[in-house]
Design an enzyme around this catalytic site. Sequence first.
Site, short mmCIF file in Angstrom:
data_model
loop_
_atom_site.label_atom_id
_atom_site.label_comp_id
_atom_site.label_asym_id
_atom_site.label_seq_id
_atom_site.Cartn_x
_atom_site.Cartn_y
_atom_site.Cartn_z
N CYS A 170 55.33 21.80 -24.74
CA CYS A 170 54.42 21.90 -23.68
C CYS A 170 53.98 23.52 -23.69
CB CYS A 170 54.69 21.39 -22.51
SG CYS A 170 54.81 19.76 -22.11
N ASN A 345 49.36 14.92 -19.52
CA ASN A 345 50.01 15.99 -20.02
C ASN A 345 50.02 15.66 -21.69
OD1 ASN A 345 52.01 17.80 -21.21
ND2 ASN A 345 53.38 17.65 -19.82
#
Length: 402
Positions: A170, A345
Amino acid sequence: MVSTNAVATASKQALSMAPNPGKATILALGHAFPQQLVMQDYVVDGFMRNTNCDDPELKEKLTRLCKTTTVKTRYVVMSEEILKSYPELAQEGLPTMKQRLDISNKAVTQMATEASLACVRSWGGALSEITHLVYVSSSEARFPGGDLHLARALGLSPDVRRVMLAFTGCSGGVAGLRVAKGLAESCPGARVLLATSETTIVGFRPPSPDRPYDLVGVALFGDGAGAAMVGADPTPVEHPLFELHSALQRFLPDTDKTIDGRLTEEGIKFQLGRELPHIIEANVEAFCQKLMQEHPQAMQQLTYGDMFWAVHPGGPAILTKMEGRLGLDGGKLRASRCALRDFGNASSNTIVYVLENMVEETRQRRETAAEEECEWGLILAFGPGITFEGILARNLQARARD
């Protein structure tokens, strides 16, 4: 005779922030998604059906998680057609890494190509003007790497200078911006294309009572690609969006198991520790202070509330913890929460979607003059390590103060 619209446009451009000579700027953004749009309300039934699972406790847990993530829609590469062609992906314990990579390698290149072309169209330059390529993905494993496959797909010059960041998770999108910034500032005239591309195919697994944490990924993660054009000293025909100042990367000792992913014959086995939001909350302010200290003249009069915040939305708990620790009002992370709602996400891609949301928010504020705009802010992401990535930036589209 000049039209009123032309005068208004020229006036707005004149009021924009002027970039500093030699400083890297984001000149354009772009995105792309796979065709499969998933509505969160249908995730549970579809996933349980596709994996032939009838465990009521797992279904109840997944139902609860799908509600708490705040995600409404996502795009995914996985489809019923893929499962028909590769039914072994939905079965426990079978060696399927080859099949997963065959699907993933093709998908990430296609999405990265589409996102890059969208970015180039927005930028307005030619592919032949791109001097560097930074490619980010945690969803593929091959030689040559995805950076070369993308360069070929775009028809870039054989002399384009390539960098690939793999398995940064991420934090990869902001890490890519940091690398692109360094290249743009050290090579006069450089135009650096950053592309990120991710898919959850490599981690798709049937649910198991022994792995309840797998369900977090089912409820939270999405697929897609993002792109940004980065360069210093914009030409008159370029329209810079953000100026990139200090960049910082920091890993937190003894937290390497909190975000854990391992390649196995069954795909990537991925686990998120429940303590992740608390660790980020405990360390984020010191990290932000360090970033802000790199530019004390700009920061000495600013509070957190005076700044914009482009934060990778790892999950709603992370955003809530950050708001509490930094004393931010709910609107400060609106761009992040909207990206999470619309795309889930999507790992390294998500920061691009957040920045696109911020550009749109700025445009709307300029049209209505409803809210005061923030010139300075932070671009932040958190990934395996635990690694913090951050860039102190200026919103060049904000109205210049009188």
